[in-house]
Design a protein around this motif. Structure first.
Motif, PDB file in Angstrom:
ATOM      1  N   THR A  11       0.813  -1.202   0.000  1.00 52.85           N
ATOM      2  CA  THR A  11       0.000   0.000   0.000  1.00 52.85           C
ATOM      3  C   THR A  11       0.847   1.252   0.000  1.00 52.85           C
ATOM      4  O   THR A  11       1.873   1.327   0.671  1.00 52.85           O
ATOM      5  CB  THR A  11      -0.910   0.017   1.243  1.00 52.85           C
ATOM      6  N   PRO A  12       0.424   2.312  -0.750  1.00 48.13           N
ATOM      7  CA  PRO A  12       1.164   3.571  -0.781  1.00 48.13           C
ATOM      8  C   PRO A  12       1.264   4.206   0.585  1.00 48.13           C
ATOM      9  O   PRO A  12       2.217   4.916   0.873  1.00 48.13           O
ATOM     10  CB  PRO A  12       0.340   4.439  -1.741  1.00 48.13           C
ATOM     11  N   ALA A  13       0.267   3.995   1.437  1.00 49.80           N
ATOM     12  CA  ALA A  13       0.265   4.629   2.750  1.00 49.80           C
ATOM     13  C   ALA A  13       1.399   4.152   3.624  1.00 49.80           C
ATOM     14  O   ALA A  13       1.754   4.780   4.606  1.00 49.80           O
ATOM     15  CB  ALA A  13      -1.072   4.355   3.457  1.00 49.80           C
ATOM     16  N   SER A  14       1.946   3.016   3.249  1.00 47.81           N
ATOM     17  CA  SER A  14       2.998   2.458   4.099  1.00 47.81           C
ATOM     18  C   SER A  14       4.376   2.635   3.489  1.00 47.81           C
ATOM     19  O   SER A  14       5.280   1.878   3.775  1.00 47.81           O
ATOM     20  CB  SER A  14       2.733   0.970   4.339  1.00 47.81           C
ATOM     21  N   VAL A  15       4.526   3.672   2.609  1.00 50.02           N
ATOM     22  CA  VAL A  15       5.806   3.872   1.934  1.00 50.02           C
ATOM     23  C   VAL A  15       6.923   4.120   2.928  1.00 50.02           C
ATOM     24  O   VAL A  15       8.009   3.556   2.839  1.00 50.02           O
ATOM     25  CB  VAL A  15       5.712   5.053   0.931  1.00 50.02           C
ATOM     26  N   GLY A  16       6.668   4.990   3.928  1.00 52.89           N
ATOM     27  CA  GLY A  16       7.707   5.277   4.911  1.00 52.89           C
ATOM     28  C   GLY A  16       8.084   4.052   5.692  1.00 52.89           C
ATOM     29  O   GLY A  16       9.261   3.758   5.899  1.00 52.89           O
ATOM     30  N   ALA A  17       7.069   3.297   6.122  1.00 58.10           N
ATOM     31  CA  ALA A  17       7.341   2.076   6.876  1.00 58.10           C
ATOM     32  C   ALA A  17       8.048   1.059   6.018  1.00 58.10           C
ATOM     33  O   ALA A  17       8.929   0.345   6.475  1.00 58.10           O
ATOM     34  CB  ALA A  17       6.028   1.495   7.411  1.00 58.10           C
ATOM     35  N   ALA A  18       7.647   1.000   4.712  1.00 55.61           N
ATOM     36  CA  ALA A  18       8.275   0.038   3.813  1.00 55.61           C
ATOM     37  C   ALA A  18       9.739   0.345   3.629  1.00 55.61           C
ATOM     38  O   ALA A  18      10.575  -0.546   3.556  1.00 55.61           O
ATOM     39  CB  ALA A  18       7.554   0.038   2.460  1.00 55.61           C
ATOM     40  N   SER A  19      10.053   1.681   3.531  1.00 55.21           N
ATOM     41  CA  SER A  19      11.447   2.071   3.375  1.00 55.21           C
ATOM     42  C   SER A  19      12.259   1.641   4.582  1.00 55.21           C
ATOM     43  O   SER A  19      13.376   1.155   4.469  1.00 55.21           O
ATOM     44  CB  SER A  19      11.549   3.588   3.178  1.00 55.21           C
ATOM     45  N   LEU A  20      11.636   1.847   5.755  1.00 50.86           N
ATOM     46  CA  LEU A  20      12.317   1.430   6.969  1.00 50.86           C
ATOM     47  C   LEU A  20      12.482  -0.079   6.995  1.00 50.86           C
ATOM     48  O   LEU A  20      13.533  -0.599   7.343  1.00 50.86           O
ATOM     49  CB  LEU A  20      11.515   1.899   8.190  1.00 50.86           C
ATOM     50  N   ASP A  21      11.417  -0.787   6.602  1.00 53.26           N
ATOM     51  CA  ASP A  21      11.488  -2.238   6.581  1.00 53.26           C
ATOM     52  C   ASP A  21      12.539  -2.716   5.584  1.00 53.26           C
ATOM     53  O   ASP A  21      13.241  -3.687   5.832  1.00 53.26           O
ATOM     54  CB  ASP A  21      10.122  -2.826   6.210  1.00 53.26           C
ATOM     55  N   GLU A  22      12.630  -2.038   4.439  1.00 53.23           N
ATOM     56  CA  GLU A  22      13.608  -2.436   3.431  1.00 53.23           C
ATOM     57  C   GLU A  22      15.021  -2.292   3.969  1.00 53.23           C
ATOM     58  O   GLU A  22      15.854  -3.190   3.821  1.00 53.23           O
ATOM     59  CB  GLU A  22      13.445  -1.585   2.168  1.00 53.23           C
ATOM     60  N   ALA A  23      15.294  -1.159   4.616  1.00 53.18           N
ATOM     61  CA  ALA A  23      16.624  -0.946   5.183  1.00 53.18           C
ATOM     62  C   ALA A  23      16.928  -1.984   6.260  1.00 53.18           C
ATOM     63  O   ALA A  23      18.043  -2.511   6.345  1.00 53.18           O
ATOM     64  CB  ALA A  23      16.722   0.463   5.760  1.00 53.18           C
ATOM     65  N   THR A  24      15.912  -2.266   7.066  1.00 55.44           N
ATOM     66  CA  THR A  24      16.094  -3.252   8.133  1.00 55.44           C
ATOM     67  C   THR A  24      16.346  -4.642   7.564  1.00 55.44           C
ATOM     68  O   THR A  24      17.228  -5.368   8.026  1.00 55.44           O
ATOM     69  CB  THR A  24      14.852  -3.288   9.041  1.00 55.44           C
ATOM     70  N   LEU A  25      15.561  -4.996   6.540  1.00 53.92           N
ATOM     71  CA  LEU A  25      15.723  -6.310   5.928  1.00 53.92           C
ATOM     72  C   LEU A  25      17.088  -6.456   5.264  1.00 53.92           C
ATOM     73  O   LEU A  25      17.713  -7.514   5.326  1.00 53.92           O
ATOM     74  CB  LEU A  25      14.615  -6.551   4.905  1.00 53.92           C
ATOM     75  N   ARG A  26      17.543  -5.384   4.626  1.00 49.73           N
ATOM     76  CA  ARG A  26      18.871  -5.425   4.012  1.00 49.73           C
ATOM     77  C   ARG A  26      19.942  -5.713   5.062  1.00 49.73           C
ATOM     78  O   ARG A  26      20.839  -6.522   4.852  1.00 49.73           O
ATOM     79  CB  ARG A  26      19.176  -4.096   3.315  1.00 49.73           C
ATOM     80  N   LYS A  27      19.821  -5.031   6.186  1.00 46.55           N
ATOM     81  CA  LYS A  27      20.794  -5.222   7.262  1.00 46.55           C
ATOM     82  C   LYS A  27      20.720  -6.634   7.824  1.00 46.55           C
ATOM     83  O   LYS A  27      21.744  -7.270   8.088  1.00 46.55           O
ATOM     84  CB  LYS A  27      20.542  -4.196   8.367  1.00 46.55           C
ATOM     85  N   ILE A  28      19.491  -7.133   7.990  1.00 45.88           N
ATOM     86  CA  ILE A  28      19.312  -8.476   8.537  1.00 45.88           C
ATOM     87  C   ILE A  28      19.905  -9.527   7.603  1.00 45.88           C
ATOM     88  O   ILE A  28      20.637 -10.426   8.031  1.00 45.88           O
ATOM     89  CB  ILE A  28      17.819  -8.765   8.786  1.00 45.88           C
ATOM     90  N   VAL A  29      19.586  -9.404   6.304  1.00 52.20           N
ATOM     91  CA  VAL A  29      20.081 -10.382   5.330  1.00 52.20           C
ATOM     92  C   VAL A  29      21.601 -10.359   5.270  1.00 52.20           C
ATOM     93  O   VAL A  29      22.260 -11.403   5.298  1.00 52.20           O
ATOM     94  CB  VAL A  29      19.481 -10.108   3.937  1.00 52.20           C
ATOM     95  N   THR A  30      22.169  -9.149   5.186  1.00 51.45           N
ATOM     96  CA  THR A  30      23.629  -9.025   5.111  1.00 51.45           C
ATOM     97  C   THR A  30      24.295  -9.607   6.353  1.00 51.45           C
ATOM     98  O   THR A  30      25.310 -10.303   6.259  1.00 51.45           O
ATOM     99  CB  THR A  30      24.031  -7.548   4.950  1.00 51.45           C
ATOM    100  N   THR A  31      23.707  -9.329   7.512  1.00 57.72           N
ATOM    101  CA  THR A  31      24.265  -9.842   8.764  1.00 57.72           C
ATOM    102  C   THR A  31      24.216 -11.363   8.807  1.00 57.72           C
ATOM    103  O   THR A  31      25.179 -12.020   9.220  1.00 57.72           O
ATOM    104  CB  THR A  31      23.498  -9.266   9.968  1.00 57.72           C
ATOM    105  N   ARG A  32      23.100 -11.931   8.364  1.00 58.60           N
ATOM    106  CA  ARG A  32      22.966 -13.390   8.377  1.00 58.60           C
ATOM    107  C   ARG A  32      23.946 -14.048   7.412  1.00 58.60           C
ATOM    108  O   ARG A  32      24.538 -15.084   7.723  1.00 58.60           O
ATOM    109  CB  ARG A  32      21.531 -13.787   8.030  1.00 58.60           C
ATOM    110  N   VAL A  33      24.128 -13.437   6.239  1.00 60.46           N
ATOM    111  CA  VAL A  33      25.079 -13.988   5.275  1.00 60.46           C
ATOM    112  C   VAL A  33      26.490 -13.934   5.841  1.00 60.46           C
ATOM    113  O   VAL A  33      27.256 -14.902   5.744  1.00 60.46           O
ATOM    114  CB  VAL A  33      25.004 -13.223   3.936  1.00 60.46           C
ATOM    115  N   ARG A  34      26.847 -12.804   6.432  1.00 64.63           N
ATOM    116  CA  ARG A  34      28.184 -12.677   7.022  1.00 64.63           C
ATOM    117  C   ARG A  34      28.392 -13.703   8.137  1.00 64.63           C
ATOM    118  O   ARG A  34      29.478 -14.261   8.298  1.00 64.63           O
ATOM    119  CB  ARG A  34      28.379 -11.259   7.570  1.00 64.63           C
ATOM    120  N   LYS A  35      27.332 -13.944   8.901  1.00 65.13           N
ATOM    121  CA  LYS A  35      27.427 -14.926   9.978  1.00 65.13           C
ATOM    122  C   LYS A  35      27.673 -16.318   9.418  1.00 65.13           C
ATOM    123  O   LYS A  35      28.506 -17.077   9.932  1.00 65.13           O
ATOM    124  CB  LYS A  35      26.141 -14.908  10.806  1.00 65.13           C
TER     125      LYS A  35
END
Length: 201
Positions: A11-35
Motif C-alpha cells: 500500500t502507498p500509505a505504508s511507503v515510509g514504513a516500507a522504506s524502513l522495513d527495506e533498510a532493516t531487511l537489508r541489514k538483517i540479510v547481510t548480517t545473516r550472510v556474514r554470519k
C-alpha cells in the motif's frame, strides 16, 4: 523475512514504513550472510597465512641450496604448485567480501544470496579437485626435501622411513582437510541454501 516484506510493501500509505522495513531487511540479510560465511573467511585467513609460510620456507631453501639442482627444482615446483591455488583463493574471497545487496527487495536478496552461494561453492569445488593433486605432490616434495637435506643418504638410504613419513603426512592432511571442509564450506553452504530457500518460496 520474505513474508514480512511482502506484507509491508503493497500500500502507498505504508511507503515510509516500507522504506524502513527495506533498510532493516537489508541489514538483517547481510548480517545473516556474514554470519554464515564467517567460518569460510576464517579458513581464508588461515589458508592464506599457511601459503605465505610455504612460499617463505621454499624460497629460503631455494636460496640457501641454490647450487643443488634437485633442491632448486623441487623448491620451484612446490612454489609453482601453490600459486594457482592462492590466486583463485584471493579472487573468490575478494568477490565474496565485496558482495553487496543492491536493487529492490525481494529479488535483489535472491540475487545477492545466489551470488554469495555460487562464489563460495565454486571455490569449494575447485579446492576439492585441486587438492587431489596439491596434497600428494606437495607432501612428496616436503618428504624428499627433508630427507635430502637432513637425513644422510636421503630417500635412497631410507625408503621405508620416507614411505611411512609420506603416508602419515597424507593421512593427517586429508583428515584435517575433511574436518575443515565440513566446518568452513559444507555447513556454511547449507546455511546459505536454507536462507536462499526462504526467498524462493
Amino acid at each position: 523475512m520474505k513474508k514480512h516484506w511482502e506484507q509491508s510493501s503493497p500500500t502507498p500509505a505504508s511507503v515510509g514504513a516500507a522504506s524502513l522495513d527495506e533498510a532493516t531487511l537489508r541489514k538483517i540479510v547481510t548480517t545473516r550472510v556474514r554470519k554464515h560465511t564467517q567460518a569460510s573467511f576464517t579458513y581464508f585467513w588461515a589458508s592464506f597465512t599457511l601459503q605465505l609460510l610455504v612460499y617463505a620456507l621454499l624460497s629460503h631453501v631455494l636460496i640457501k641450496y641454490w647450487p643443488q639442482t634437485q633442491v632448486r627444482l623441487l623448491s620451484l615446483l612446490g612454489i609453482g604448485l601453490y600459486i594457482p591455488f592462492t590466486i583463485v583463493l584471493m579472487n573468490k574471497f575478494k568477490r565474496v567480501a565485496r558482495g553487496q545487496l543492491k536493487g529492490k527487495l525481494p529479488s535483489s536478496v535472491r540475487d545477492y544470496l545466489s551470488e554469495q552461494y555460487q562464489l563460495l561453492n565454486s571455490f569449494f569445488r575447485f579446492k576439492k579437485r585441486y587438492e587431489l593433486v596439491l596434497i600428494p605432490v606437495s607432501a612428496a616434495i616436503g618428504v624428499v626435501l627433508v630427507f635430502m637435506l637432513y637425513v644422510p643418504g636421503g630417500v635412497q638410504a631410507y625408503p621405508e622411513g620416507a614411505l611411512i613419513t609420506y603416508t602419515l603426512t597424507l593421512v593427517s592432511c586429508y583428515g584435517a582437510i575433511r574436518a575443515e571442509n565440513r566446518k568452513s564450506f559444507i555447513r556454511p553452504l547449507q546455511q546459505l541454501r536454507d536462507l536462499l530457500g526462504e526467498y524462493q518460496e
